[in-house]
Design an enzyme around this catalytic site. Structure first.
Site, PDB file in Angstrom:
ATOM      1  N   ARG A   1      -3.128  42.708 -41.888  1.00 45.02           N
ATOM      2  CA  ARG A   1      -3.674  42.720 -43.249  1.00 45.02           C
ATOM      3  C   ARG A   1      -2.559  42.707 -44.295  1.00 45.02           C
ATOM      4  NH1 ARG A   1      -6.997  42.208 -39.859  1.00 45.02           N
ATOM      5  NH2 ARG A   1      -9.165  42.905 -39.877  1.00 45.02           N
TER       6      ARG A   1
ATOM      7  N   ALA B   1      -9.425  52.808 -44.719  1.00 48.14           N
ATOM      8  CA  ALA B   1      -8.191  53.038 -45.480  1.00 48.14           C
ATOM      9  C   ALA B   1      -8.419  53.974 -46.657  1.00 48.14           C
ATOM     10  CB  ALA B   1      -7.640  51.691 -45.959  1.00 48.14           C
TER      11      ALA B   1
ATOM     12  N   LYS C   1     -13.814  56.412 -35.891  1.00 46.33           N
ATOM     13  CA  LYS C   1     -13.016  56.716 -37.079  1.00 46.33           C
ATOM     14  C   LYS C   1     -13.373  58.064 -37.687  1.00 46.33           C
ATOM     15  CE  LYS C   1     -11.828  52.061 -38.662  1.00 46.33           C
ATOM     16  NZ  LYS C   1     -11.945  51.061 -39.750  1.00 46.33           N
TER      17      LYS C   1
ATOM     18  N   VAL D   1     -25.024  53.967 -43.075  1.00 51.26           N
ATOM     19  CA  VAL D   1     -25.917  54.381 -44.160  1.00 51.26           C
ATOM     20  C   VAL D   1     -26.728  53.163 -44.602  1.00 51.26           C
ATOM     21  CG1 VAL D   1     -26.085  55.383 -46.460  1.00 51.26           C
ATOM     22  CG2 VAL D   1     -24.308  56.156 -44.894  1.00 51.26           C
TER      23      VAL D   1
ATOM     24  N   CYS E   1     -20.831  17.165 -48.759  1.00 51.78           N
ATOM     25  CA  CYS E   1     -20.226  15.855 -48.472  1.00 51.78           C
ATOM     26  C   CYS E   1     -18.697  15.979 -48.364  1.00 51.78           C
ATOM     27  CB  CYS E   1     -20.619  14.819 -49.524  1.00 51.78           C
ATOM     28  SG  CYS E   1     -19.977  15.157 -51.164  1.00 51.78           S
TER      29      CYS E   1
END
Length: 1013
Positions: A18, A434, A484, A510, A590
């Protein structure tokens, strides 16, 4: 003392994936050759060190031989009470070393001139002004980066000096802008095609390619531009460049910029400020003197002023006045403002440490990598709005004195009573990635939820991956694969044992499906909610729950070096869902099919090819084999039934029986996609084709392609073969050998490729409108005989009882599964068809995987800002001007704040209501008639329609008998009768939407109805 770690020869993309999208490989490699020193390891110093270790420098050295004190635990998250009396650097080194195996940690014995010269960048915190000047005199003359910072309560100071000549390779980190040219005039005016904004600024540089008539412009040399408007810019050219005919592309060129810094000795007298809050434009100059006064006070007394000690504050202010006079400061000093700095100087606030820790660590990375624009040269900040009302929580020498607690740094600023308030809140953290990890760390330092009435609820349904370790700092390599939320809860309880038993971790997502878990009792029990989510859908759901239960919501997000924070307060601000980002711009159909002009187009095409070959087609085969009457059912639902049946027939009638068969299949697909389809396109639209108006067809965004001739020695061609063969082998359950080049070469020996024969009946859409028309004509356009013929060629499902293919689900993070390899090769081959610059696997993974770039520095800063808003939420402030939404871009650098937008108001019958937060609240399971009567009498509203979810319970236009029958029913019975469903047992509130007329008979918008049952 030294903690050694392996140093990578190359970048570990599994760990840094990342971050690589933020910094790029060149900057990362440069950074990995930099040695960094941190002097001072209280809360701010350890926050900086943590972020730098996660980022991955060559080595990180520490110097702070001072013994650990209890008050250090206010924000130093790597220390505990058993470390008291130990040197701060040695006590911190081992835990820092756990963060990143590639960054060795050293503890050095001294910081004399010889020791300092071995570093690329040096950061100092909490040292004397004289020591700052000494160190900076050494670093400035040697072009060593020097950063000093101090945090004092809710105030902070930052100074940056990168030497006389510091080169920035890329000032913004943004992708170079590019576009299509429609005209180049003889005076150098360049205009864009189809009113596309160029997005450039005065002084930017561009290069050109594929311009016809002006070959000199295609030499690759950069041209400085002058912006004439959003659709045009000007370059300097002369007659020798020729006359523009058609076509052409421009691409922005990043030109290195040299920046000069002054040493601290000069900057003390003439400071250059970066404004962190434009609402406090005059404050940095005041704080510049205030921080110097604190140094003078400490020189005189050996300590900083005591919390809210009037005598000490007065003396410090007199020192500030003396410094102002000596430096020729012409403005009046703001005594009230500066005294707050002196009152709080012993304070240590985790949110301020996190804010500055992220900011400073990013400056270190700028110095080590030469990427992004550094701060020049001072940045001051305060968050005095975070203080609660002095009437409710008085701050004075008695209330703010130390009590021998790890929270004394917080008590010094807020007082003991407000600290107790913080410790007894109940909060819900949604997500422990994070932002969630950083948030929990700050909360642990604050003692949030640690009191007798306090509680922290966290939930995250995700598990830990290796790439998380680069920024989710509560996790270690041994935790990969674990949940986690569970690991995060355990980690912060080690940081602050007072949280033991105070954190409840869950693995539940949730959403509507878990409303029986996160039920009315759960939401009603909370004081506020904090989001740490990475997707809009989950954010908006939590936002709706917070609106319903009237709970404050702290929202934040990051994208590379960019970040934002938002505070949502009931009956005061708008909600998170009140404003939305514009939808992502899609690629025209296209363009994707026939006329790509950017690598993004070819990557999107390659990903859809992967999806068709290895996911959709195997799934269709399995449906055919398992679903009775598949052809008849599909004919009703799928307009392209012929294409679907042809695919199924191909996958069943041409099954591979060996890995060599898979190689030959991939070779035929190469010929089909990168040669035959291109030849067919050129047959329909030859290179000299004209539009109906007589203009050249192949111009502007339409690039005339060329077919590829297969070459086994071309890496992209070979990778297409390898990826395609291995993926096909997987879906058929064939053994995938670890095949080398010779296996592929041998499999293709003697293989005949049928020559291309153009088809005259093929229509290729030249515009999106034509593409849509063709799609609409698919339905029912094939005669039954043709479909029956294909269907007849299919083997009977009964003859393949139990046989199934293995559809592949795209997975971007496993570099051994051939997914990204295939997509990269397919994209690059198509790019070669259209003379588009190819992309490596790293860039392809970023675009195809829709990876969100992330870096620890931004995360730390953003969570620091959220925690400063958290104090206001706990204090229940009602003045919207006290709250701040934050917007930052560390690359520029840019920091800005704005007041939240006030929630919109509505009106009916001279009554005003909040359109977001208000609702009609009723209690008890009443009849429909009672509900209608209540609104008629109490609100002056005549309800014309009443609905519950998707069920229309009542409407004035219903037949009289139906209305009469329903009016006598209780609401719960009426819901069951109409919806044919039971009300779930966990539901305590019934939500009804209504349409109604006011007293004048006019249709009006009103809040919804909430009935507690």
């Amino acid at each position: 003392m030294q903690i050694d770690s392996p140093s990578p020869q190359e970048i570990d993309e599994g760990l840094y994936s990342r971050q690589l999208y933020v910094l790029g490989k060149e900057a990362m490699l440069k950074m990995q050759n930099a040695n960094v020193l941190i002097v001072g390891l209280k809360g701010l110093g350890i926050e900086i060190a943590k972020n730098i270790a996660l980022a991955g420098v060559k080595s990180l050295s520490l110097y702070d031989p001072e013994p650990v004190e209890l008050i250090d635990l206010s924000s130093q998250f790597f220390l505990n009470e058993s470390d008291i009396g130990q040197p701060r650097d040695k006590a911190s080194a081992e835990k820092l070393g756990e963060l990143n195996a590639y960054v060795p940690i050293h503890v050095i014995d001294n910081i004399d001139e010889e020791a300092l010269t071995g570093f690329k960048c040096i950061v100092t915190t909490d040292i004397s002004l004289e020591e700052q000047l000494r160190i900076n005199s050494i670093t400035h003359s040697r072009d060593i980066g020097y950063i000093h910072a101090d945090v004092r309560g809710l105030f902070g100071q930052l100074f940056v000096d990168f030497g006389e000549k510091f080169t920035v390779i890329d000032q913004t980190g943004e992708e170079p802008k590019s576009g299509i040219v429609s005209d180049v005039e003889r005076d150098g005016t360049v205009t864009m095609l189809d009113d596309n904004r160029h997005g450039l600024e005065d002084g930017d540089y561009v290069k050109f390619s594929e311009i016809e008539g002006m070959p000199k412009l295609n030499d690759g040399n950069p041209h400085k531009i002058e912006v004439l408007g959003p659709y045009a810019f000007k370059i300097k050219i002369d007659e020798s460049y020729g006359t523009y005919i058609r076509n052409g592309l421009y691409t922005q060129v990043k030109v290195p910029k040299e920046i000069s810094f002054e040493p601290l000795s000069k900057q003390l007298q003439n400071p250059e400020h970066v404004i962190s809050d434009f609402g406090k434009f005059d404050k940095p100059a005041q704080l510049h003197l205030g921080f110097q006064a604190l140094h003078a006070f400490r020189n005189r007394h050996g300590v900083l002023p005591l919390p809210y000690n009037e005598e000490h504050a007065n003396e410090a202010f007199r020192l500030a006045q003396e410094i102002a006079t000596q430096s020729g400061f012409e403005e009046d000093l703001n005594e009230e403002y500066l005294k707050e700095l002196f009152y709080q100087s012993r304070g240590d606030i985790p949110g301020i440490a996190a804010f500055y820790g992220g900011l400073i660590a990013q400056e270190v990375l700028k110095n080590c990598s030469s990427k992004f624009t550094p701060i020049k040269q001072w940045l001051y900040f305060d968050s005095l709005e975070s203080l609660p009302s002095n009437d409710e929580y008085p701050r004075n020498a008695e209330n703010n004195k130390p009590i021998g607690s790890r929270y004394d740094g917080q008590i010094a600023v807020f007082g003991k009573a407000f600290h107790e308030k913080i410790s007894n809140v109940k909060v819900f953290l949604v997500g422990t990635g994070a932002i969630g990890c950083e948030m929990l760390k700050n909360w642990a330092m604050m003692g949030l939820g640690s009191g007798p009435e306090g509680k922290i609820f966290i939930t995250d349904n995700d598990s830990i991956e290796k790439s998380n370790l680069n920024r989710q700092f509560l996790f270690r390599p041994k935790d990969v694969g674990k949940n986690k939320s569970d690991v995060a809860a355990i980690a912060v309880q080690h940081m602050n044992p007072a949280l033991t038993g105070k954190i409840e971790s869950r693995l539940d997502k949730v959403g509507p499906e878990t409303e029986d878990i996160f039920d009315d009792a759960f939401w009603s029990n909370l004081d506020f909610v904090t989001n740490a989510l990475d997707n809009v859908e989950a954010r908006t759901y939590v936002d709706r729950r917070c609106i319903f239960y009237k709970k404050p919501l702290l929202e934040s997000g990051t994208l590379g070096t960019k970040g934002n924070t938002q505070v949502v307060i009931p009956n005061l601000t708008e909600s998170y869902s009140s404003s939305q980002d514009p939808p992502e711009k899609s690629i025209p159909l296209c363009t994707l099919r026939s006329f790509p002009n950017k690598i993004d187009h070819t990557i999107a095409w390659a990903k859809s090819l992967f999806q068709g070959y290895f996911t959709d087609s195997p799934e269709s085969v399995n449906l055919y084999l398992s679903q009775p009457n598949f052809v008849e059912q599909t004919l009703k639902q799928n307009p392209d039934i012929k294409g679907s049946l042809e695919n199924i027939a191909s996958y069943l009638n041409n099954r591979p029986y060996s890995f060599e068969d898979c190689i030959r299949w991939a070779r035929r697909q190469f010929e089909d996609k990168f040669s035959n389809e291109i030849k067919q396109l050129l047959y329909n639209f030859p290179p000299d084709a004209k539009t109906s108006s007589g203009a050249p067809f192949w111009t502007g965004p339409k690039r005339a392609p060329k077919p590829l001739e297969f070459d086994l020695n071309n890496k992209d061609h070979f990778d297409f073969l390898v990826g395609g063969a291995n993926l096909l082998a997987y879906i058929y359950g064939l053994k995938e050998p670890n095949a080398g080049f010779e296996v592929y070469e041998k499999a293709l020996e003697g293989m005949k490729i049928d020559p291309f024969v153009p088809k005259s009946g093929i229509r290729i859409a030249a515009t999106d409108t034509e593409a849509e028309e063709q799609a609409n004509q698919l339905s029912g356009s094939f005669d039954d005989e043709e479909i029956r013929k294909i269907a007849a060629s299919l083997p009977e499902p009964s003859s393949l009882a139990g046989y199934r293919l293995n559809p592949i689900e795209f997975e971007k993070d496993d570099d051994t599964n051939h997914h990204i390899e295939f997509i990269t090769a397919a994209s690059n081959c198509r790019a070669l068809n259209y003379s588009i610059e190819t992309a490596d696997a790293h860039k392809t993974k970023f675009i195809a995987g829709k990876i969100i770039p992330a870096i620890a520095t931004t995360t730390a800063l953003v969570t620091g800002l959220v925690c400063l808003e958290l104090y206001k939420v706990v204090a229940k402030k009602t003045d919207i001007e006290q709250y701040k939404n934050g917007f930052i871009n560390l690359a520029l650098p840019f920091i800005a704040f704005s007041e939240p937008i006030k929630s919109a108001q509505g009106k009916y019958n001279n009554k005003t209501f909040d359109q977001i937060w208000d609702r009609f609240e009723l209690e008890g399971d009443m009849t429909l008639q009672e509900l209608l009567d209540h609104f008629e009498k109490k609100e002056g509203l005549t309800i014309s329609m009443l609905s519950y979810g998707v069920s229309l319970l009542y409407a004035s236009f219903f037949p009289a008998k139906k209305v009469k029958d329903r009016k006598t029913m209780k609401l719960t019975k009426l819901i069951r009768e109409v919806s044919k469903k039971e009300i779930p047992p966990h539901v305590n509130y019934l939500i009804f939407e209504i349409c109604c007329d006011d007293e004048e008979g006019e249709d009006v918008e009103v809040p919804y109805i909430c009935v507690k049952i």
